[in-house]
Write a protein that holds these residues in place. Structure first.
Motif, mmCIF file in Angstrom:
data_model
loop_
_atom_site.group_PDB
_atom_site.id
_atom_site.type_symbol
_atom_site.label_atom_id
_atom_site.label_comp_id
_atom_site.label_asym_id
_atom_site.label_seq_id
_atom_site.Cartn_x
_atom_site.Cartn_y
_atom_site.Cartn_z
ATOM 1 N N GLU A 34 0.269 -1.717 0.042
ATOM 2 C CA GLU A 34 -0.085 -0.214 0.245
ATOM 3 C C GLU A 34 0.773 1.242 0.010
ATOM 4 N N ALA A 35 2.165 0.794 0.589
ATOM 5 C CA ALA A 35 2.845 2.452 0.786
ATOM 6 C C ALA A 35 4.332 2.014 0.898
ATOM 7 N N ILE A 36 5.469 2.987 0.112
ATOM 8 C CA ILE A 36 6.508 2.708 -0.217
ATOM 9 C C ILE A 36 7.164 3.688 0.237
ATOM 10 N N ALA A 37 8.389 3.969 0.306
ATOM 11 C CA ALA A 37 9.276 4.694 1.293
ATOM 12 C C ALA A 37 10.282 4.642 0.611
ATOM 13 N N PRO A 38 11.434 5.418 -0.237
ATOM 14 C CA PRO A 38 12.434 4.905 -0.629
ATOM 15 C C PRO A 38 13.476 6.149 0.263
ATOM 16 N N ASN A 39 14.917 5.362 -0.183
ATOM 17 C CA ASN A 39 15.796 6.019 0.971
ATOM 18 C C ASN A 39 16.877 6.167 -0.143
ATOM 19 N N ARG A 40 17.104 7.756 0.158
ATOM 20 C CA ARG A 40 18.499 8.106 -0.076
ATOM 21 C C ARG A 40 19.027 7.105 -0.810
ATOM 22 N N GLY A 41 19.698 6.367 -0.828
ATOM 23 C CA GLY A 41 20.886 5.709 -0.709
ATOM 24 C C GLY A 41 20.453 4.389 -1.598
ATOM 25 N N GLU A 42 19.168 4.262 -1.958
ATOM 26 C CA GLU A 42 18.597 3.850 -2.931
ATOM 27 C C GLU A 42 18.988 4.897 -4.605
ATOM 28 N N THR A 43 19.001 5.964 -3.963
ATOM 29 C CA THR A 43 19.108 6.633 -5.535
ATOM 30 C C THR A 43 20.709 6.360 -5.585
ATOM 31 N N PHE A 44 21.438 6.276 -5.201
ATOM 32 C CA PHE A 44 22.745 6.250 -5.347
ATOM 33 C C PHE A 44 23.252 5.000 -6.464
ATOM 34 N N LEU A 45 21.946 3.521 -6.121
ATOM 35 C CA LEU A 45 22.026 2.375 -6.410
ATOM 36 C C LEU A 45 22.032 2.673 -7.873
ATOM 37 N N LEU A 46 20.101 3.740 -8.066
ATOM 38 C CA LEU A 46 19.108 3.326 -9.032
ATOM 39 C C LEU A 46 20.758 4.439 -10.252
ATOM 40 N N GLU A 47 21.059 5.123 -10.029
ATOM 41 C CA GLU A 47 22.153 5.453 -11.515
ATOM 42 C C GLU A 47 23.225 4.596 -12.037
ATOM 43 N N ARG A 48 24.124 3.011 -11.362
ATOM 44 C CA ARG A 48 24.521 1.972 -12.402
ATOM 45 C C ARG A 48 23.628 1.180 -12.028
ATOM 46 N N PRO A 49 22.199 0.771 -11.728
ATOM 47 C CA PRO A 49 22.036 -0.179 -11.632
ATOM 48 C C PRO A 49 22.610 -1.879 -12.030
ATOM 49 N N ARG A 50 22.713 -3.000 -10.682
ATOM 50 C CA ARG A 50 23.253 -3.789 -11.024
ATOM 51 C C ARG A 50 22.114 -4.638 -12.358
ATOM 52 N N PRO A 51 23.174 -5.754 -13.140
ATOM 53 C CA PRO A 51 21.511 -6.511 -13.902
ATOM 54 C C PRO A 51 20.602 -7.285 -13.086
ATOM 55 N N GLY A 56 13.732 -0.897 -3.350
ATOM 56 C CA GLY A 56 12.717 -1.676 -2.462
ATOM 57 C C GLY A 56 12.371 -2.465 -1.259
ATOM 58 N N LYS A 57 13.196 -1.848 -0.392
ATOM 59 C CA LYS A 57 13.011 -2.237 0.603
ATOM 60 C C LYS A 57 11.908 -1.692 1.859
ATOM 61 N N ASP A 58 11.195 -1.243 1.702
ATOM 62 C CA ASP A 58 10.875 -0.606 2.862
ATOM 63 C C ASP A 58 9.504 -0.422 2.625
ATOM 64 N N ILE A 59 8.418 -1.079 2.881
ATOM 65 C CA ILE A 59 6.771 -1.487 2.924
ATOM 66 C C ILE A 59 5.615 -1.182 3.564
ATOM 67 N N ALA A 60 4.123 -1.084 4.030
ATOM 68 C CA ALA A 60 4.017 -1.455 4.513
ATOM 69 C C ALA A 60 1.894 -1.475 3.586
ATOM 70 N N GLY A 81 6.844 -3.994 6.117
ATOM 71 C CA GLY A 81 7.983 -5.166 6.666
ATOM 72 C C GLY A 81 9.567 -4.385 5.229
ATOM 73 N N HIS A 82 10.691 -5.215 5.404
ATOM 74 C CA HIS A 82 12.037 -4.578 4.886
ATOM 75 C C HIS A 82 12.645 -6.106 4.039
ATOM 76 N N PRO A 83 11.665 -5.898 3.186
ATOM 77 C CA PRO A 83 12.587 -6.810 2.239
ATOM 78 C C PRO A 83 13.669 -7.073 1.554
ATOM 79 N N ALA A 84 14.472 -7.524 0.862
ATOM 80 C CA ALA A 84 15.467 -7.145 0.523
ATOM 81 C C ALA A 84 15.737 -6.339 -0.248
ATOM 82 N N SER A 85 15.283 -6.525 -1.209
ATOM 83 C CA SER A 85 14.449 -6.194 -2.464
ATOM 84 C C SER A 85 13.352 -6.562 -2.780
ATOM 85 N N GLY A 86 12.857 -5.702 -3.759
ATOM 86 C CA GLY A 86 11.556 -5.925 -5.191
ATOM 87 C C GLY A 86 10.707 -5.595 -4.436
ATOM 88 N N GLY A 87 10.464 -3.523 -3.274
ATOM 89 C CA GLY A 87 9.577 -3.600 -2.864
ATOM 90 C C GLY A 87 8.008 -2.686 -3.734
#
Length: 309
Positions: A34-51, A56-60, A81-87
């Motif tokens: 229902e809701a997600i919350a991005p983190n600034r660290g994720e914005t850095f990872l998105l500059e050169r995303p791994r294949p 997505g790590k913060d959800i409700a 929840g705090h999944p490792a990815s894919g939230g």
């Protein structure tokens, strides 16, 4: 279902894609997000995303399929929840050890703002040790982690000096009871503990503010500038200071999520949410978060409105 996937384009970091609904492992519950919350660290990872990386790590949201192994909450339970990815998707498979049940008094917006920043704050302060009567210097204080650290440290009996880039970004921290300055050199030391998240010239400046035997806990490099330390400068500063590297990661996250939920429910922790928007605005929000145009946390709603009790 719809999922946000990386583009590698800094101006438009994510786009929607139609993908199959995830199949949970036996120890995972399927959550309708229902809701997600991005983190600034994720914005850095998105500059050169791994294949293959899915952000997505913060959800409700709401559990629609409990874990097959019988662990975790049942169907229809509201959770954070705090999944490792894919939230960042309509549905997410989350390990039950990374979930916490939400009480009626906490909506999805505040819940989604808790996981990474809140867990980091809790574990950072545990690393720092007893805070009663101790003087704490906190850099990069106006982000999501900084707000939680400030409120928790003050509540534990510390005296906190928070470093923010501008007066506006420090307003709420001052209301919480922190002394707010806008450069490390302006802080009135010495301090028992420095919690440093900026890197670059800020780390040696914070180190110089410690009392003899003090500790600097280094938990980030938000300024994206490497740190340079001069041995001879250290000799002229406080004696026997310690530098400790910190990283928040390490499951299970459920116990810390339950602690954060309890503190919010008891009115002892108040998420600072600088933006609430529909998740169709995720790309723009990520850019604003990366460029520090959002104070505290940003929360994005997958259905337009948060689930409230």
């Amino acid at each position: 279902m719809r999922r946000l996937v990386p583009t590698g384009d800094a101006a438009r970091p994510v786009v929607f894609a139609e993908v199959p609904q995830p199949t949970p492992r036996p120890d995972e519950a399927l959550v309708k997000v229902e809701a997600i919350a991005p983190n600034r660290g994720e914005t850095f990872l998105l500059e050169r995303p791994r294949p293959g990386w899915l952000p997505g790590k913060d959800i409700a949201g709401l559990i629609v399929q409990p874990a097959a192994d019988g662990s975790g909450p049942g169907a229809g339970t509201r959770v954070v929840g705090h999944p490792a990815s894919g939230g960042w998707a309509e549905y997410a498979a989350v390990p039950t050890h990374s979930l916490a049940v939400l009480p009626d008094g906490i909506d999805s917006v505040r819940a989604a703002a808790l996981p990474l920043a809140g867990i980091t704050a809790l574990r950072l302060l545990r690393t720092a040790g007893s805070l009663v009567g101790r003087r704490v210097l906190l850099t990069g204080a106006s982000g999501g982690v900084g707000h939680y650290v400030t409120e928790l440290a003050l509540g534990a009996g510390a005296e906190v000096t928070a470093v923010t880039a501008t007066p506006v970004r420090g307003e709420r921290l001052a209301r919480l009871g922190a002394e707010v300055v806008h450069e490390v050199a302006a802080a009135q030391g010495p301090f028992d503990i420095a919690l440093e998240s900026t890197g670059g010239p800020e780390l040696p400046a914070a180190l110089a503010q410690l009392r003899p035997g003090g500790t600097l806990v280094w938990f980030g490099q938000a300024g994206r500038t490497p740190v340079t330390l001069d041995f001879f400068d250290l000799l002229g500063g406080p004696e026997r200071v310690a530098i400790q590297h910190f990283h928040y990661a390490g499951a299970p996250y459920g116990p810390d999520l339950r602690t954060l939920v309890r503190l919010v429910d008891e009115g002892r922790l108040h998420p600072e949410i600088g933006r609430i928007a529909d998740w169709t605005q995720t790309a723009d929000t990520l850019v604003d978060l990366r460029e520090r145009r959002i104070r505290g946390k940003a929360v994005l709603l997958t259905g337009g409105t948060p689930c409230t009790p």
